[in-house]
Each structure stands twice: as C-alpha cells, then as structure tokens.
Design an enzyme around this catalytic site. Sequence first.
Site, PDB file in Angstrom:
ATOM      1  N   CYS A  29      34.064  44.043  35.682  1.00  0.00           N
ATOM      2  CA  CYS A  29      34.462  44.038  34.268  1.00  0.00           C
ATOM      3  C   CYS A  29      34.255  45.417  33.662  1.00  0.00           C
ATOM      4  CB  CYS A  29      33.619  42.994  33.539  1.00  0.00           C
ATOM      5  SG  CYS A  29      33.916  42.963  31.759  1.00  0.00           S
ATOM      6  N   CYS A  68      31.307  45.251  30.977  1.00  0.00           N
ATOM      7  CA  CYS A  68      29.875  45.070  31.259  1.00  0.00           C
ATOM      8  C   CYS A  68      29.524  45.283  32.727  1.00  0.00           C
ATOM      9  CB  CYS A  68      29.414  43.685  30.809  1.00  0.00           C
ATOM     10  SG  CYS A  68      30.071  42.351  31.839  1.00  0.00           S
ATOM     11  N   CYS A  87      35.438  37.238  30.634  1.00  0.00           N
ATOM     12  CA  CYS A  87      34.185  37.540  31.326  1.00  0.00           C
ATOM     13  C   CYS A  87      33.064  36.682  30.753  1.00  0.00           C
ATOM     14  CB  CYS A  87      33.865  39.022  31.147  1.00  0.00           C
ATOM     15  SG  CYS A  87      32.256  39.486  31.820  1.00  0.00           S
ATOM     16  N   CYS A  90      30.241  39.233  28.947  1.00  0.00           N
ATOM     17  CA  CYS A  90      30.447  39.966  27.693  1.00  0.00           C
ATOM     18  C   CYS A  90      31.561  39.374  26.835  1.00  0.00           C
ATOM     19  CB  CYS A  90      30.696  41.446  27.959  1.00  0.00           C
ATOM     20  SG  CYS A  90      32.291  41.826  28.694  1.00  0.00           S
ATOM     21  N   CYS A 114      45.741  35.537  36.601  1.00  0.00           N
ATOM     22  CA  CYS A 114      46.645  36.632  36.277  1.00  0.00           C
ATOM     23  C   CYS A 114      45.903  37.550  35.310  1.00  0.00           C
ATOM     24  CB  CYS A 114      47.899  36.037  35.625  1.00  0.00           C
ATOM     25  SG  CYS A 114      49.171  37.236  35.250  1.00  0.00           S
TER      26      CYS A 114
HETATM   27 ZN   LIG Z   1      32.235  41.646  31.026  1.00  0.00          ZN
END
Ligand SMILES: [Zn+2]
Length: 133
Positions: free
Chosen positions: A51, A54, A99, A102, A122
């Site tokens: 990510c 984060c 995510c 975060c 996707c």
């Molecule tokens: Zn994240």
Amino acid sequence: MDTHTYPVTRTDAEWRAKLTPEQYAVMRGHGTERPGSCALLYEKRAGTFTCVGCDQPLFEAKLKFESGTGWPSFNDPVEGSVETTVDRSYGMVRTECHCARCGSHLGHVFEDGPPPTGLRYCINGVALNFQPA
Ligand SMILES: [Zn+2]
C-alpha cells in the site's frame, strides 16, 4: 463520512503531503486511474505489492493475472490486508476494496476472476508500490 477507525490514520493535510495528486484522487477520493496508465500493469517479477498509504503488503505477485482491463488484477489479497464495502455510486452496485490498515481506496472486486477464488481484484496501480522478491 467514513467513521471507521483504522490502525493508520492521517489528517487530510498529511495525506496530501504524502501522496501525489493522482494517488490522492484515487486513494482518498475514490477515483479511478486511466486504464493502462500504470507501469505496474506490466510488472511480471516475483514480489509483493504494498500500500502506498501505509506500506502494508496487499498482494503477492504470483496471484496477479492479466485481465485485459487495463488495471492490475489479482486473484486474492494477502489475508486480512484488504477490506470491502458495498459501493452504490454511479448507479451501480459494486464491491469496493480498501486497505485494512489505512483505509485507502484501492479498487473494486468482481466475480469474474480465474480459479481458485473466482474473484478479480481490480486495483488502481497508483495505490501500489512493488517490492521485488
Ligand atoms: Zn494502507
């Protein structure tokens, strides 16, 4: 407004400082990048996609597949790293995914992926960093 509390939280100003304008539009504004615009679409090496918000590992390269949609597509996320919600924007009912650490928007989940899960995550490539194995 989203009142869910994530392990990693940042103020709007902090997000704007951390992310590029395009990343901010996708990850904090639930935007969608232009299909085929992200170099990660062509990433074929072994490794992990993390990510941008984060640094949490989200997807393994071995579960990435070529969907032909113009967005990086994955069969399955790293367990526990991605949460989903129902997205009723634009007159469609879709499964949004973000995510779990975060809360940043990543993309959508569709049920037309390959076995074994039959799912297609996707994902907007701008939301991901790639760490080669
Ligand atoms: Zn994240």
